[in-house]
Write a protein that holds these residues in place. Sequence first.
Motif, PDB file in Angstrom:
ATOM      1  N   MET A   1       0.881  -1.332  -0.056  1.00  0.00           N
ATOM      2  CA  MET A   1       0.129   0.024  -0.112  1.00  0.00           C
ATOM      3  C   MET A   1       0.931   1.162   0.094  1.00  0.00           C
ATOM      4  O   MET A   1       1.851   1.297   0.761  1.00  0.00           O
ATOM      5  N   LYS A   2       0.557   2.395  -0.862  1.00  0.00           N
ATOM      6  CA  LYS A   2       1.217   3.491  -0.845  1.00  0.00           C
ATOM      7  C   LYS A   2       1.238   4.309   0.197  1.00  0.00           C
ATOM      8  O   LYS A   2       0.137   4.352   0.777  1.00  0.00           O
ATOM      9  N   ASN A   3       2.229   5.018   0.562  1.00  0.00           N
ATOM     10  CA  ASN A   3       2.040   6.035   1.680  1.00  0.00           C
ATOM     11  C   ASN A   3       1.318   7.164   1.192  1.00  0.00           C
ATOM     12  O   ASN A   3       1.038   7.392  -0.064  1.00  0.00           O
ATOM     13  N   LYS A   4       0.675   8.021   2.113  1.00  0.00           N
ATOM     14  CA  LYS A   4      -0.352   8.961   1.679  1.00  0.00           C
ATOM     15  C   LYS A   4       0.209  10.086   0.821  1.00  0.00           C
ATOM     16  O   LYS A   4      -0.180  10.794  -0.182  1.00  0.00           O
ATOM     17  N   PHE A   5       1.641  10.511   1.298  1.00  0.00           N
ATOM     18  CA  PHE A   5       2.467  11.429   0.559  1.00  0.00           C
ATOM     19  C   PHE A   5       2.842  11.230  -0.861  1.00  0.00           C
ATOM     20  O   PHE A   5       2.568  11.878  -1.615  1.00  0.00           O
ATOM     21  N   MET A   6       2.802   9.736  -1.139  1.00  0.00           N
ATOM     22  CA  MET A   6       2.893   9.442  -2.733  1.00  0.00           C
ATOM     23  C   MET A   6       2.030   9.443  -3.310  1.00  0.00           C
ATOM     24  O   MET A   6       1.817  10.002  -4.568  1.00  0.00           O
ATOM     25  N   LYS A   7       0.881   9.092  -2.921  1.00  0.00           N
ATOM     26  CA  LYS A   7      -0.593   9.405  -3.425  1.00  0.00           C
ATOM     27  C   LYS A   7      -0.754  10.730  -3.783  1.00  0.00           C
ATOM     28  O   LYS A   7      -1.104  11.026  -4.902  1.00  0.00           O
ATOM     29  N   ILE A   8      -0.521  11.685  -2.998  1.00  0.00           N
ATOM     30  CA  ILE A   8      -0.527  13.143  -3.088  1.00  0.00           C
ATOM     31  C   ILE A   8       0.477  13.663  -4.266  1.00  0.00           C
ATOM     32  O   ILE A   8      -0.133  14.221  -5.197  1.00  0.00           O
ATOM     33  N   TYR A   9       1.553  13.269  -4.171  1.00  0.00           N
ATOM     34  CA  TYR A   9       2.639  13.541  -5.021  1.00  0.00           C
ATOM     35  C   TYR A   9       2.127  13.109  -6.365  1.00  0.00           C
ATOM     36  O   TYR A   9       2.436  13.958  -7.518  1.00  0.00           O
ATOM     37  N   GLU A  10       1.929  11.875  -6.684  1.00  0.00           N
ATOM     38  CA  GLU A  10       1.382  11.565  -7.988  1.00  0.00           C
ATOM     39  C   GLU A  10       0.107  12.104  -8.403  1.00  0.00           C
ATOM     40  O   GLU A  10       0.191  12.487  -9.687  1.00  0.00           O
ATOM     41  N   GLU A  11      -0.821  12.535  -7.741  1.00  0.00           N
ATOM     42  CA  GLU A  11      -1.920  12.981  -8.212  1.00  0.00           C
ATOM     43  C   GLU A  11      -1.425  14.620  -8.702  1.00  0.00           C
ATOM     44  O   GLU A  11      -2.005  15.102  -9.580  1.00  0.00           O
ATOM     45  N   ILE A  12      -0.625  15.092  -7.922  1.00  0.00           N
ATOM     46  CA  ILE A  12      -0.071  16.585  -8.235  1.00  0.00           C
ATOM     47  C   ILE A  12       0.748  16.570  -9.698  1.00  0.00           C
ATOM     48  O   ILE A  12       0.540  17.413 -10.252  1.00  0.00           O
ATOM     49  N   ALA A  13       1.538  15.704  -9.632  1.00  0.00           N
ATOM     50  CA  ALA A  13       2.314  15.504 -10.794  1.00  0.00           C
ATOM     51  C   ALA A  13       1.410  15.149 -11.843  1.00  0.00           C
ATOM     52  O   ALA A  13       1.863  15.681 -13.000  1.00  0.00           O
ATOM     53  N   VAL A  14       0.655  14.377 -11.985  1.00  0.00           N
ATOM     54  CA  VAL A  14      -0.439  14.304 -13.008  1.00  0.00           C
ATOM     55  C   VAL A  14      -1.245  15.190 -13.553  1.00  0.00           C
ATOM     56  O   VAL A  14      -1.148  15.811 -14.714  1.00  0.00           O
ATOM     57  N   GLN A  15      -1.526  16.008 -12.486  1.00  0.00           N
ATOM     58  CA  GLN A  15      -2.077  17.696 -13.121  1.00  0.00           C
ATOM     59  C   GLN A  15      -1.265  18.473 -13.646  1.00  0.00           C
ATOM     60  O   GLN A  15      -1.580  19.188 -14.626  1.00  0.00           O
TER      61      GLN A  15
END
Length: 236
Positions: A1-15
């Motif tokens: 399971m991914k860390n919360k900060f990794m999910k946030i990083y990936e979401e912002i990076a995609v944007q």
Amino acid sequence: MKNKFMKIYEEIAVQIQEGSLKSGSLLPSENELAIRYETSRETIRKALKMLSEEGYIHKVQGKGSIVLDVKRLDFPISGLTSFKELTQKMGQRAKTSVVVLEKGLPDLYIRQQLKLAKNEHIWEIARVREIDGEKIILDKDFLAAKFVPNITEEICRNSIYEYMEGELGLSISFAKKIITVEDPTEEDRLYIDLSGFQKVVVVKNYVYLDDASLFQYTESRHRPDKFRFVDFARRK
């Protein structure tokens, strides 16, 4: 399971990659992001730190996090990397057109650059590199024909280095690079979408095989707004 900060990083990076977060714009504050993602400021700081390290944002004291232009290509100064290798992650965004492919005797300037005798032939190759529909690089290659007896347009469109190493069994070893800023030539104006720019960045490469034989001289002529020339340096 991914860390919360990794999910946030990936979401912002995609944007940022998709352009919904524009280059030059400010990200919301840490407090605003913490509320949006229902997490702590420490988690947000970790995500922002990774975004900064990966070249998506630049943090300015007292101002916030500025979105960077990720459409710029990072060209390694010290490495020997082909355009194909640089753009493999871009899929259909990158395209190469071969505008010159000729074998013949070089003029005096090219003969001097490659240290050739008067009767030695070269391949002259000019390729236009297009990204997202804009022609932004003119690559002019001069190869000593004694090392590369035959070459095709298809090879030039794909990767000359891949052909030399994979098919010809040559070992490309090192290069000397010179980077200058110059006025555009008529050839630059013909093949590059300059979009009002009055200068081009020119990277001259002298490329050698592992036995120290000089086999290639290249002028890679770049529109200046699309590239970052990067290197890693360590103080000894």
